[in-house]
Design a protein around this motif. Structure first.
Motif, PDB file in Angstrom:
ATOM      1  N   SER A  24      40.758  20.843  45.255  1.00 25.82           N
ATOM      2  CA  SER A  24      41.105  22.254  45.420  1.00 25.82           C
ATOM      3  C   SER A  24      39.889  23.102  45.735  1.00 25.82           C
ATOM      4  N   GLU A  25      40.050  24.032  46.677  1.00 22.10           N
ATOM      5  CA  GLU A  25      38.972  24.981  46.963  1.00 22.10           C
ATOM      6  C   GLU A  25      38.807  26.006  45.848  1.00 22.10           C
ATOM      7  N   PHE A  26      39.769  26.080  44.924  1.00 15.96           N
ATOM      8  CA  PHE A  26      39.535  26.911  43.747  1.00 15.96           C
ATOM      9  C   PHE A  26      38.304  26.424  42.984  1.00 15.96           C
ATOM     10  N   ASP A  27      38.020  25.130  43.063  1.00 15.76           N
ATOM     11  CA  ASP A  27      36.851  24.577  42.369  1.00 15.76           C
ATOM     12  C   ASP A  27      35.542  24.921  43.074  1.00 15.76           C
ATOM     13  N   ASP A  28      35.630  25.457  44.307  1.00 19.79           N
ATOM     14  CA  ASP A  28      34.426  25.869  45.036  1.00 19.79           C
ATOM     15  C   ASP A  28      33.977  27.282  44.668  1.00 19.79           C
ATOM     16  N   LEU A  29      34.774  27.974  43.846  1.00 23.17           N
ATOM     17  CA  LEU A  29      34.449  29.351  43.465  1.00 23.17           C
ATOM     18  C   LEU A  29      34.012  29.390  42.007  1.00 23.17           C
ATOM     19  N   GLU A  30      32.839  29.986  41.755  1.00 24.40           N
ATOM     20  CA  GLU A  30      32.298  30.099  40.402  1.00 24.40           C
ATOM     21  C   GLU A  30      31.980  31.559  40.100  1.00 24.40           C
ATOM     22  N   PHE A  31      31.999  31.895  38.816  1.00 26.96           N
ATOM     23  CA  PHE A  31      31.550  33.209  38.369  1.00 26.96           C
ATOM     24  C   PHE A  31      30.122  33.106  37.823  1.00 26.96           C
ATOM     25  N   VAL A  32      29.304  34.111  38.094  1.00 26.31           N
ATOM     26  CA  VAL A  32      28.013  34.219  37.415  1.00 26.31           C
ATOM     27  C   VAL A  32      28.300  34.679  35.992  1.00 26.31           C
ATOM     28  N   HIS A  33      27.827  33.928  35.018  1.00 36.05           N
ATOM     29  CA  HIS A  33      28.089  34.246  33.622  1.00 36.05           C
ATOM     30  C   HIS A  33      27.062  35.240  33.109  1.00 36.05           C
ATOM     31  N   HIS A  34      27.531  36.357  32.558  1.00 33.99           N
ATOM     32  CA  HIS A  34      26.667  37.357  31.933  1.00 33.99           C
ATOM     33  C   HIS A  34      26.984  37.362  30.434  1.00 33.99           C
ATOM     34  N   ALA A  35      26.108  36.779  29.635  1.00 32.30           N
ATOM     35  CA  ALA A  35      26.407  36.469  28.246  1.00 32.30           C
ATOM     36  C   ALA A  35      26.655  37.694  27.374  1.00 32.30           C
ATOM     37  N   LEU A  36      26.147  38.863  27.779  1.00 34.46           N
ATOM     38  CA  LEU A  36      26.364  40.092  27.009  1.00 34.46           C
ATOM     39  C   LEU A  36      27.333  41.033  27.719  1.00 34.46           C
ATOM     40  N   GLY A  37      28.088  40.515  28.662  1.00 33.87           N
ATOM     41  CA  GLY A  37      28.951  41.381  29.464  1.00 33.87           C
ATOM     42  C   GLY A  37      30.408  41.406  29.057  1.00 33.87           C
ATOM     43  N   GLY A  38      30.762  40.672  28.000  1.00 35.90           N
ATOM     44  CA  GLY A  38      32.167  40.555  27.644  1.00 35.90           C
ATOM     45  C   GLY A  38      32.714  41.758  26.907  1.00 35.90           C
ATOM     46  N   VAL A  39      34.051  41.800  26.811  1.00 37.25           N
ATOM     47  CA  VAL A  39      34.761  42.841  26.061  1.00 37.25           C
ATOM     48  C   VAL A  39      35.722  42.152  25.103  1.00 37.25           C
ATOM     49  N   SER A  40      36.415  42.928  24.292  1.00 39.70           N
ATOM     50  CA  SER A  40      37.393  42.380  23.366  1.00 39.70           C
ATOM     51  C   SER A  40      38.701  42.078  24.104  1.00 39.70           C
ATOM     52  N   THR A  41      39.329  40.968  23.730  1.00 41.68           N
ATOM     53  CA  THR A  41      40.633  40.670  24.332  1.00 41.68           C
ATOM     54  C   THR A  41      41.654  41.757  24.008  1.00 41.68           C
ATOM     55  N   GLU A  42      41.456  42.469  22.909  1.00 39.19           N
ATOM     56  CA  GLU A  42      42.384  43.552  22.562  1.00 39.19           C
ATOM     57  C   GLU A  42      42.306  44.712  23.540  1.00 39.19           C
ATOM     58  N   GLU A  43      41.214  44.794  24.281  1.00 38.49           N
ATOM     59  CA  GLU A  43      41.064  45.850  25.289  1.00 38.49           C
ATOM     60  C   GLU A  43      41.690  45.493  26.624  1.00 38.49           C
ATOM     61  N   VAL A  44      42.062  44.234  26.804  1.00 40.71           N
ATOM     62  CA  VAL A  44      42.538  43.774  28.108  1.00 40.71           C
ATOM     63  C   VAL A  44      43.993  44.153  28.315  1.00 40.71           C
ATOM     64  N   GLU A  45      44.291  44.717  29.472  1.00 38.32           N
ATOM     65  CA  GLU A  45      45.646  45.066  29.896  1.00 38.32           C
ATOM     66  C   GLU A  45      45.951  44.266  31.154  1.00 38.32           C
ATOM     67  N   LEU A  46      46.952  43.370  31.081  1.00 35.71           N
ATOM     68  CA  LEU A  46      47.215  42.438  32.175  1.00 35.71           C
ATOM     69  C   LEU A  46      48.119  42.988  33.271  1.00 35.71           C
TER      70      LEU A  46
END
Length: 374
Positions: A24-46
């Motif tokens: 799959s070409e989905f495996d050719d796409l990666e995210f740069v990981h920013h270790a201090l860039g996350g938020v709480s899952t409670e803040e996520v609106e899908l």
């Protein structure tokens, strides 16, 4: 009877393909990981805005089947799962029901089980504006998928070989349909120039539906008697992947959806980050329903929603739209395609440092794929 048998063949062969999906070409796409860039899952609106609609989930049941006893049972289970989870749902092509009223039951069961949900009817290019109206009325549909399947028709033993009138057909259906039209491929991708044509024809939404999922070229070739017709396996691998289409999309494309080889929530997130407003899933949901019905699909959908929210939180995205500011690294075959097509891969890898527009929400993955709903 022959068309009904073809529908059941499609289901059987599509299920078999789920056991041997290609790389799959989905495996050719990666995210740069920013270790201090996350938020709480409670803040996520899908929930996501797609054209004039607000969908509670960023993924939906894509068009698959209908028109026979077997496919009617499948649509019933899919509709129950859509009702219980709030997912939008599309059906397979209703052309068979327009030509044979006895086949309608395989589609109307969707509304019977999911009377208040978001439902898309489905029709193939080449049908008339009158057919579009009938397709929408059959399901009380909220939108109409109009599929483009020239590659499938080429390999189909009984398929059409004349695609010269399809552009006029798209324009006619868009003008006649009482609901918005979603033009979609069936697994071979919508190119940059095709998306430009669709925008010019007034198409508000397009599903790029790329290579890598259910392969209708192989399905139709498997149905073909090799003694009476040519072997179209020479076209194996034809077309573009969903991610290739998204990253190569023009600035003024219709609102984009994506499908084709979506295996898990991480693939959903990658498509959203690449410019899709929502992501269609077919093969994985079909296999789940065939194995365990709606009772198996409902918990899977809830699990996908939870995992999607967790991945967004990890990436610092409070909404799917915020994924347009994540940094993407494109490698492999997908990267080669993007380089040859002039996609700015350096810009994609540095989106988090780009100035945030003061006049709008975070920009989508592809500049210009903004919601142009009045």
């Amino acid at each position: 009877m022959h068309r009904a048998a073809r529908k059941d063949d499609h289901v059987r062969l599509a299920e078999e393909q789920q056991l041997r999906l290609p790389p799959s070409e989905f495996d050719d796409l990666e995210f740069v990981h920013h270790a201090l860039g996350g938020v709480s899952t409670e803040e996520v609106e899908l929930s996501v805005q797609v054209h004039r609609w607000r969908w509670p989930t960023p993924f939906y049941v894509n068009g698959m089947t209908g028109g026979t006893d077997l496919t009617g049972r499948i649509n019933r289970e899919l509709a129950v799962a859509a009702r219980e989870t709030g997912m939008p749902m599309a059906c397979g092509s209703v052309s068979i029901a327009l030509d044979d009223p006895d086949a309608a039951r395989g589609f109307t069961v969707i509304r019977e089980e999911n009377p208040d949900g978001f439902v898309m009817a489905n029709l193939g290019a080449g049908r008339s504006g009158e057919d579009a109206v009938r397709a929408v009325e059959l399901l009380g549909a909220d939108a109409l998928q109009l599929h483009l399947n020239a590659v499938q028709e080429t390999a189909m033993p009984e398929g059409s070989r004349d695609f010269s009138d399809w552009r006029r057909s798209v324009a006619e259906v868009v003008a006649a349909s009482p609901v918005p039209v979603v033009v979609k491929e069936v697994g071979f991708g919508l190119s940059r120039s095709t998306l430009e044509v669709l925008a010019d024809l007034g198409v508000p939404v397009a599903d790029v539906s790329g290579r890598g999922g259910t392969d209708f070229l192989s399905i139709e070739n498997a149905r073909r008697d090799l003694l009476t017709g040519p072997d179209y396996s020479v076209l194996s691998g034809f077309g573009q992947s969903a991610l290739a289409c998204l990253l190569d999309a023009p600035a003024h494309a219709p609102v984009l959806l994506a499908s084709g080889g979506v295996r898990n929530p991480f693939d959903v997130v990658k498509a959203l980050a690449s410019g899709a407003r929502a992501v269609g899933v077919a093969g994985t949901f079909l296999k789940t329903v065939l194995d365990g019905g709606a009772e198996a699909l409902v918990p899977l959908v809830h699990a996908w929603a939870g995992q999607t929210a967790a991945i967004l939180a990890l990436l610092g995205a409070r909404t799917p739209a915020d994924l347009g500011r994540t940094d993407l690294i494109v490698r492999g075959r997908l990267g080669e395609f993007c380089r040859l097509r002039g996609v700015d891969l350096v810009q994609l890898s540095q989106r988090s440092s780009a100035p945030r527009p003061s006049w709008s929400a975070p920009s989508p993955a592809h500049p210009g794929n903004e919601d142009r709903t009045p």
